[in-house]
Design an enzyme around this catalytic site. Structure first.
Site, PDB file in Angstrom:
ATOM      1  N   GLU A 112       0.845  -1.193   0.000  1.00  0.00           N
ATOM      2  CA  GLU A 112       0.000   0.000   0.000  1.00  0.00           C
ATOM      3  C   GLU A 112       0.877   1.237   0.000  1.00  0.00           C
ATOM      4  O   GLU A 112       2.007   1.190   0.468  1.00  0.00           O
ATOM      5  CB  GLU A 112      -0.846   0.053   1.281  1.00  0.00           C
ATOM      6  CG  GLU A 112      -1.983  -0.905   1.271  1.00  0.00           C
ATOM      7  CD  GLU A 112      -2.702  -0.940   2.606  1.00  0.00           C
ATOM      8  OE1 GLU A 112      -2.508  -0.031   3.442  1.00  0.00           O
ATOM      9  OE2 GLU A 112      -3.463  -1.878   2.806  1.00  0.00           O
ATOM     10  N   LYS A 114       2.091   4.626   1.574  1.00  0.00           N
ATOM     11  CA  LYS A 114       2.105   5.186   2.926  1.00  0.00           C
ATOM     12  C   LYS A 114       1.749   6.659   2.792  1.00  0.00           C
ATOM     13  O   LYS A 114       2.557   7.477   2.380  1.00  0.00           O
ATOM     14  CB  LYS A 114       3.472   4.987   3.571  1.00  0.00           C
ATOM     15  CG  LYS A 114       3.498   5.410   5.016  1.00  0.00           C
ATOM     16  CD  LYS A 114       4.785   4.911   5.663  1.00  0.00           C
ATOM     17  CE  LYS A 114       4.889   5.254   7.120  1.00  0.00           C
ATOM     18  NZ  LYS A 114       4.447   6.561   7.520  1.00  0.00           N
ATOM     19  N   TYR A 221      -7.469   2.224   5.867  1.00  0.00           N
ATOM     20  CA  TYR A 221      -6.666   1.044   5.548  1.00  0.00           C
ATOM     21  C   TYR A 221      -6.697  -0.024   6.628  1.00  0.00           C
ATOM     22  O   TYR A 221      -5.998  -1.020   6.533  1.00  0.00           O
ATOM     23  CB  TYR A 221      -5.218   1.433   5.235  1.00  0.00           C
ATOM     24  CG  TYR A 221      -4.612   2.416   6.225  1.00  0.00           C
ATOM     25  CD1 TYR A 221      -4.384   2.053   7.534  1.00  0.00           C
ATOM     26  CD2 TYR A 221      -4.297   3.710   5.832  1.00  0.00           C
ATOM     27  CE1 TYR A 221      -3.850   2.943   8.437  1.00  0.00           C
ATOM     28  CE2 TYR A 221      -3.765   4.615   6.732  1.00  0.00           C
ATOM     29  CZ  TYR A 221      -3.540   4.225   8.042  1.00  0.00           C
ATOM     30  OH  TYR A 221      -3.021   5.114   8.941  1.00  0.00           O
ATOM     31  N   CYS A 403      36.289  35.940  18.732  1.00  0.00           N
ATOM     32  CA  CYS A 403      34.831  36.073  18.636  1.00  0.00           C
ATOM     33  C   CYS A 403      34.454  37.118  17.586  1.00  0.00           C
ATOM     34  O   CYS A 403      34.943  38.247  17.630  1.00  0.00           O
ATOM     35  CB  CYS A 403      34.257  36.471  19.998  1.00  0.00           C
ATOM     36  SG  CYS A 403      32.495  36.846  19.909  1.00  0.00           S
ATOM     37  N   CYS A 426      30.095  39.841  26.233  1.00  0.00           N
ATOM     38  CA  CYS A 426      29.999  39.767  24.766  1.00  0.00           C
ATOM     39  C   CYS A 426      28.578  40.131  24.340  1.00  0.00           C
ATOM     40  O   CYS A 426      27.614  39.539  24.820  1.00  0.00           O
ATOM     41  CB  CYS A 426      30.358  38.366  24.270  1.00  0.00           C
ATOM     42  SG  CYS A 426      30.036  38.153  22.505  1.00  0.00           S
TER      43      CYS A 426
HETATM   44  S1  IVH Z   1      -1.101   0.630   8.653  1.00  0.00           S
HETATM   45  C1  IVH Z   1      -0.048  -0.200  13.236  1.00  0.00           C
HETATM   46  N1  IVH Z   1      -1.200   1.633   6.253  1.00  0.00           N
HETATM   47  O1  IVH Z   1       1.894   5.603   8.889  1.00  0.00           O
HETATM   48  C2  IVH Z   1      -0.270   1.041  12.444  1.00  0.00           C
HETATM   49  N2  IVH Z   1      -0.418   3.030   8.021  1.00  0.00           N
HETATM   50  O2  IVH Z   1       4.424   5.411  10.295  1.00  0.00           O
HETATM   51  C3  IVH Z   1      -1.113   0.695  11.267  1.00  0.00           C
HETATM   52  N3  IVH Z   1       0.092   5.319   7.345  1.00  0.00           N
HETATM   53  O3  IVH Z   1       0.513   5.446  12.121  1.00  0.00           O
HETATM   54  C4  IVH Z   1      -0.715   1.455  10.141  1.00  0.00           C
HETATM   55  N4  IVH Z   1      -0.436   5.075   5.231  1.00  0.00           N
HETATM   56  O4  IVH Z   1      -0.657   6.905  10.332  1.00  0.00           O
HETATM   57  C5  IVH Z   1      -0.885   1.851   7.539  1.00  0.00           C
HETATM   58  N5  IVH Z   1      -1.413   2.402   4.081  1.00  0.00           N
HETATM   59  C6  IVH Z   1      -1.095   2.628   5.361  1.00  0.00           C
HETATM   60  C7  IVH Z   1      -0.634   3.880   5.820  1.00  0.00           C
HETATM   61  C8  IVH Z   1      -0.297   4.040   7.164  1.00  0.00           C
HETATM   62  C9  IVH Z   1       0.000   5.918   6.164  1.00  0.00           C
HETATM   63  C10 IVH Z   1       0.571   5.971   8.595  1.00  0.00           C
HETATM   64  C11 IVH Z   1      -0.211   5.667   9.832  1.00  0.00           C
HETATM   65  C12 IVH Z   1       0.775   5.072  10.799  1.00  0.00           C
HETATM   66  C13 IVH Z   1       2.053   5.650  10.288  1.00  0.00           C
HETATM   67  C14 IVH Z   1       3.237   4.834  10.732  1.00  0.00           C
END
Ligand code: IVH
Length: 666
Positions: A112, A114, A221, A403, A426
């Site tokens: 997925e 991020k 997600y 300085c 200073c």
């Molecule tokens: S799963 C256990 N899926 O990234 C946490 N997180 O760096 C479950 N995030 O706190 C996260 N896209 O806010 C998941 N496709 C995605 C995501 C995602 C962004 C964020 C989320 C998480 C943070 C961690």
């Protein structure tokens, strides 16, 4: 007639919801914005004529809430964990190896995007959106329901009367971000550094009307509570979430091998800039829920998923100069002056070089082409020099021996890397000390920024912090860009700062090794400046978290006649010298879930007696009563709990079992 009108109302609502979904979720609107606006106006007119028809899920009601004074806290029934991250494909292979060790070789992943935003949780009861919360510390977040209601991608009603909690990311699309900053520039307001900051700032607005204007969006997600009966895979969960009309990112893919995972990463590294929203990596998740359960999680994060973070964006610029400045503590720091370049969404002009060793290590020369990146995507740093691009005209740099502000010889204290100016007179030290004194975590004097302080200092209107309290209207009105209103406000702010609690003054004085936290601990322990200034090293180190270095520094400070007279002068100006904050007990309880709560114990507890349990709750700020009523906040039910438990259920009061209670006491 009324029937026709109410029929029209229903179809308008359905159309508006559909257009919102197309626009915000699918990014593929079928009608122009003007058509949406026209239908919305028609709906508003009908609802105005028939206010009895307004329902909370009407598209007109997204900005229903009034501005709040503060957000209330929300406890996440199932904690919102965080995510482990890796920065290379090798580390991803390690993750894959660990997964296979536990679940065997038959693994499918889901990749997925991020999304670069903020984690949120959405609760639907009987299909109605009832609660939206931030992640907070994972256990307790903030109730931002009214703000999330303004997010058009989020349906206020689901097609079925489901009770679910879904989780995802709230973000600001690039388009909205650019528009927002353009408007802010026109209005002379400070710009947001990146879409993530803008999204965070928008969600933390107490007035939902402001959030509504910010055009946020959401992708979901994962799920907290969800009927998983027929769902056996993560991909299946995403499909189920999507089937309820909730926004799910369309780019997720199942990957049967690590090669496919790498291909996904490569494809989206290339496509990243073209996406309409910001991403900062790829999340790789084990698809099978049975395997997820087998892998479990650590206290912090699930073992069945990992985030691959994109490397920080790097760009090349020219090192035009190295400037040297003297800080509050006399430390002399070199700063790179660069030809301005865009890095990760902002223009970078300068980067700290920290100390002379770093310049030598990287062999930086003025005129060099250098690679710049933002550490943690925030603080710019010089990574290395492109030595192969040197023309031979670059000039090596050496730190000054004296300085740059007062001309006295610089010294290297003990084992320190930093060069220091140790002349207490200073001008740089004094000016920086003044800037520190008025800063937000110290005396917090609004309107007295670096520029005003520098002017006042250069015009000899202030020499030390006590002089701030003798400033007059005439002194201030003569400063550049200070009008009648700002001078009046500033004088008020200076006057107000006299009432600050002791820790602010203590931190503001800039005593070596006494940061904001130590200042608070000391103020709480000694309560008055007099008592603190008389304390011995032994008395000081007897306080938790106060070490020898801090104690020595304090005793030395208070023994010097010039600082004694400075404090006397501040006192004469009417500055408060006492701790005014909450007492330590209240602070310790502030995070306790029992603080200020009315709790009822019922049934038999295994691990504790009733009176022990009562004591534990009371020592954390709770109040234990005997019977359940509407004013009860929490019921802790042991074995064989009877009528009280039933009543608590009827009244919809939060109920904990003994396990949850014990966990909270830990
Ligand atoms: S799963 C256990 N899926 O990234 C946490 N997180 O760096 C479950 N995030 O706190 C996260 N896209 O806010 C998941 N496709 C995605 C995501 C995602 C962004 C964020 C989320 C998480 C943070 C961690």
């Amino acid at each position: 007639m009324a029937e026709q009108l109410s029929e029209r109302l229903r179809s308008l609502r359905a159309l508006l919801d559909q257009y919102s979904y197309e626009y915000y979720v699918e990014d593929n609107p079928s009608v122009p914005d003007s058509e949406y606006d026209r239908l919305m106006q028609e709906l508003i007119a009908i609802e105005k004529a028939h206010p009895e028809w307004i329902t909370p899920d009407s598209p007109t009601q997204r900005v229903g809430g009034r501005p709040l004074k503060a957000f209330s806290k929300v406890t996440h029934e199932i904690p919102m964990l965080s995510l482990g991250d890796v920065f290379s494909k090798e580390e991803l292979l390690d993750f894959d190896r660990r997964v296979r060790q536990t679940v065997g070789n038959d693994v499918t992943y889901v990749c997925e995007l991020k999304i670069d935003g903020l984690a949120i949780s959405l609760t639907y009861e009987k299909g109605q959106f009832v609660l939206g919360a931030t992640r907070g510390d994972g256990t307790t977040g903030e109730d931002i329901t009214n703000n999330l209601r303004t997010v058009r991608a989020l349906p206020l009603t689901l097609p079925e009367p489901l009770n679910i909690e879904v989780r995802g990311e709230c973000y600001m699309p690039k388009r909205s971000f650019e528009k927002l900053n353009e408007d802010r520039r026109k209005n002379g307001e400070p710009l947001f550094a990146n879409p993530r900051n803008a999204a965070a700032g928008s969600l933390r607005q107490l007035d939902p009307k402001i959030t509504a204007r910010r055009r946020l969006s959401i992708f979901l997600y994962s799920a907290g509570t969800f009927d998983r009966e027929k769902i056996t895979t993560h991909y299946g969960l995403l499909e189920a979430i999507k089937s309820y009309g909730l926004p799910v990112n369309p780019e997720s893919r199942r990957c049967a091998t690590m090669q496919e995972v790498f291909d996904y990463i490569d494809a989206y590294t290339a496509k990243r800039d073209a996406l309409p929203y910001g991403i900062d990596g790829i999340v790789v998740k084990v698809d099978s829920m049975a395997q997820q359960a087998q892998l479990g999680h650590t206290v912090k994060s699930p073992r069945w998923m990992i985030a691959y973070k994109f490397p920080a964006e790097e760009v090349v610029s020219t090192l035009e100069d190295i400037e040297v400045s003297v800080g509050r503590t006399g430390a002399v720091t070199p700063t790179a002056v660069l030809t301005p370049v865009q890095v990760a969404g902002t223009t970078v002009r300068r980067a700290s070089l920290h100390n002379e060793d770093l310049i030598r290590e990287k062999d930086l020369r003025i005129g060099d082409r250098v690679v710049i990146r933002k550490a943690g995507d925030i603080i710019p740093e010089v990574v290395n020099v492109l030595t192969e691009q040197r023309s031979g005209n670059e000039k090596p740099f050496s730190m000054p021996t004296h300085c740059p502000e007062c001309g006295s010889e610089l010294v290297r204290l003990d084992e320190e890397v930093a060069l220091r100016c140790i002349n207490p007179k200073c001008p740089a030290l004094i000016r920086e000390g003044l800037i520190h004194f008025v800063s937000r975590n110290a005396m917090n004097i609004d309107g007295l920024g670096e520029k005003v302080i520098t002017q006042l200092f250069e015009k000899h209107l202030i020499h030390d912090v006590a002089d701030l309290y003798s400033l007059t209207y005439n002194d201030l009105i003569s400063m550049e860009r200070m009008g009648d209103k700002s001078v009046t406000n500033l004088l008020h702010a200076i006057e107000r700062s006299k009432q600050n609690s002791l820790e602010r003054l203590l931190f503001g004085l800039g005593i070596r090794f006494i940061g904001a936290k130590a200042a608070r601990i000391l103020a709480m322990a000694f309560r008055t400046m007099d008592d603190l200034s008389r304390a011995s090293v032994e008395e000081l180190t007897a306080v938790d978290e106060i070490g020898d270095k801090m104690a020595d520094s304090l005793v030395t400070y208070f023994s010097k006649p010039e600082f004694q007279s400075l404090i006397a002068e501040l006192k004469a100006h009417g500055l408060n010298m006492n701790y005014l904050g909450p007492d330590p007990e209240t602070i310790a309880n502030a995070d306790s879930p029992f603080n200020g709560k009315t709790v009822v114990l019922t049934g038999k507890l295994e691990q504790l007696t009733r009176s022990q349990a009562k004591k534990e709750i009371e020592s954390r700020g709770g109040n234990v009563t005997g019977s359940v009523s509407a004013s009860t906040d929490l019921v802790i039910a042991g074995e064989a709990a009877g009528s009280k438990l039933k009543k608590a259920r009827d009244l919809n009061i939060e109920i904990w079992d003994e396990g949850r209670f014990l966990e909270t006491l830990r």
